[in-house]
Motif scaffolding. Structure first.
Motif, PDB file in Angstrom:
ATOM      1  N   ALA A 100     -23.919  30.327   2.700  1.00 11.64           N
ATOM      2  CA  ALA A 100     -23.475  31.228   1.621  1.00 11.64           C
ATOM      3  C   ALA A 100     -22.989  32.552   2.192  1.00 11.64           C
ATOM      4  O   ALA A 100     -21.957  33.079   1.761  1.00 11.64           O
ATOM      5  CB  ALA A 100     -24.602  31.456   0.626  1.00 11.64           C
ATOM      6  N   GLY A 101     -23.714  33.103   3.147  1.00 10.26           N
ATOM      7  CA  GLY A 101     -23.296  34.364   3.767  1.00 10.26           C
ATOM      8  C   GLY A 101     -21.947  34.235   4.444  1.00 10.26           C
ATOM      9  O   GLY A 101     -21.093  35.119   4.337  1.00 10.26           O
ATOM     10  N   ARG A 102     -21.735  33.125   5.130  1.00  9.45           N
ATOM     11  CA  ARG A 102     -20.447  32.899   5.800  1.00  9.45           C
ATOM     12  C   ARG A 102     -19.320  32.705   4.796  1.00  9.45           C
ATOM     13  O   ARG A 102     -18.191  33.163   5.024  1.00  9.45           O
ATOM     14  CB  ARG A 102     -20.570  31.708   6.741  1.00  9.45           C
ATOM     15  N   ALA A 103     -19.610  32.041   3.690  1.00 11.10           N
ATOM     16  CA  ALA A 103     -18.591  31.869   2.644  1.00 11.10           C
ATOM     17  C   ALA A 103     -18.226  33.215   2.028  1.00 11.10           C
ATOM     18  O   ALA A 103     -17.053  33.492   1.756  1.00 11.10           O
ATOM     19  CB  ALA A 103     -19.096  30.902   1.564  1.00 11.10           C
ATOM     20  N   LEU A 104     -19.229  34.070   1.813  1.00  8.67           N
ATOM     21  CA  LEU A 104     -18.956  35.402   1.261  1.00  8.67           C
ATOM     22  C   LEU A 104     -18.170  36.261   2.250  1.00  8.67           C
ATOM     23  O   LEU A 104     -17.277  37.021   1.841  1.00  8.67           O
ATOM     24  CB  LEU A 104     -20.256  36.088   0.858  1.00  8.67           C
ATOM     25  N   GLU A 105     -18.480  36.140   3.540  1.00  5.95           N
ATOM     26  CA  GLU A 105     -17.690  36.862   4.550  1.00  5.95           C
ATOM     27  C   GLU A 105     -16.235  36.405   4.528  1.00  5.95           C
ATOM     28  O   GLU A 105     -15.312  37.232   4.579  1.00  5.95           O
ATOM     29  CB  GLU A 105     -18.267  36.626   5.953  1.00  5.95           C
ATOM     30  N   ASP A 106     -16.026  35.095   4.449  1.00  7.91           N
ATOM     31  CA  ASP A 106     -14.668  34.555   4.399  1.00  7.91           C
ATOM     32  C   ASP A 106     -13.951  35.037   3.145  1.00  7.91           C
ATOM     33  O   ASP A 106     -12.776  35.426   3.204  1.00  7.91           O
ATOM     34  CB  ASP A 106     -14.735  33.025   4.436  1.00  7.91           C
ATOM     35  N   LEU A 107     -14.654  35.044   2.016  1.00  8.26           N
ATOM     36  CA  LEU A 107     -14.075  35.535   0.758  1.00  8.26           C
ATOM     37  C   LEU A 107     -13.692  37.005   0.882  1.00  8.26           C
ATOM     38  O   LEU A 107     -12.617  37.417   0.438  1.00  8.26           O
ATOM     39  CB  LEU A 107     -15.064  35.330  -0.388  1.00  8.26           C
ATOM     40  N   ALA A 108     -14.547  37.814   1.500  1.00 11.15           N
ATOM     41  CA  ALA A 108     -14.259  39.242   1.666  1.00 11.15           C
ATOM     42  C   ALA A 108     -12.987  39.451   2.495  1.00 11.15           C
ATOM     43  O   ALA A 108     -12.149  40.293   2.162  1.00 11.15           O
ATOM     44  CB  ALA A 108     -15.447  39.951   2.317  1.00 11.15           C
ATOM     45  N   ILE A 109     -12.835  38.682   3.550  1.00  8.82           N
ATOM     46  CA  ILE A 109     -11.634  38.793   4.394  1.00  8.82           C
ATOM     47  C   ILE A 109     -10.395  38.420   3.585  1.00  8.82           C
ATOM     48  O   ILE A 109      -9.365  39.105   3.642  1.00  8.82           O
ATOM     49  CB  ILE A 109     -11.771  37.912   5.647  1.00  8.82           C
ATOM     50  N   ARG A 110     -10.498  37.344   2.809  1.00 14.85           N
ATOM     51  CA  ARG A 110      -9.353  36.912   2.001  1.00 14.85           C
ATOM     52  C   ARG A 110      -8.988  37.958   0.938  1.00 14.85           C
ATOM     53  O   ARG A 110      -7.817  38.227   0.701  1.00 14.85           O
ATOM     54  CB  ARG A 110      -9.641  35.562   1.354  1.00 14.85           C
ATOM     55  N   LEU A 111     -10.003  38.556   0.309  1.00 12.37           N
ATOM     56  CA  LEU A 111      -9.752  39.584  -0.701  1.00 12.37           C
ATOM     57  C   LEU A 111      -9.094  40.809  -0.063  1.00 12.37           C
ATOM     58  O   LEU A 111      -8.159  41.387  -0.617  1.00 12.37           O
ATOM     59  CB  LEU A 111     -11.060  39.964  -1.398  1.00 12.37           C
ATOM     60  N   HIS A 112      -9.554  41.178   1.101  1.00 12.99           N
ATOM     61  CA  HIS A 112      -8.948  42.302   1.825  1.00 12.99           C
ATOM     62  C   HIS A 112      -7.489  41.995   2.159  1.00 12.99           C
ATOM     63  O   HIS A 112      -6.617  42.865   2.026  1.00 12.99           O
ATOM     64  CB  HIS A 112      -9.749  42.592   3.098  1.00 12.99           C
TER      65      HIS A 112
END
Length: 94
Positions: free
Chosen positions: A62-74
């Motif tokens: 979950a933490g890795r998915a949220l990190e990936d999501l944050a990068i995509r949103l940025h």
């Protein structure tokens, strides 16, 4: 002042020693029209010599998915800045 609500849902699946997570960001705009939702993905794999504690795999994936999501949103915000930043023309657009 207008309040906005964005929702992130995390979906977890386990297959043996591997846990996969998908974090899906839904904005108010994506509910109303065809604005694409952003999706982040993450995985975790248990080392065979470690004890079986599924919560750890869930947390890591979950933490890795949220990190990936944050990068995509940025990245989306950065693309919007490139496309839309600067003075507007006389017609009110870019």
């Amino acid at each position: 002042m207008r309040a906005k609500e964005w929702t992130t849902r995390i979906y977890l699946t386990e297959d043996g020693d591997e846990t996969r997570a998908r974090a899906v960001l839904t904005t108010q705009d994506s509910w109303r029209d065809d604005t694409p939702r952003l999706v982040g993905r993450g995985t975790a794999r248990r080392n065979p010599v470690d004890r079986t504690v599924p919560e750890i795999g869930d947390e890591l994936a979950a933490g890795r998915a949220l990190e990936d999501l944050a990068i995509r949103l940025h990245d989306v915000a950065a693309d919007d800045i490139v496309q839309l930043a600067g003075p507007a023309d006389a017609a009110g657009g870019r």
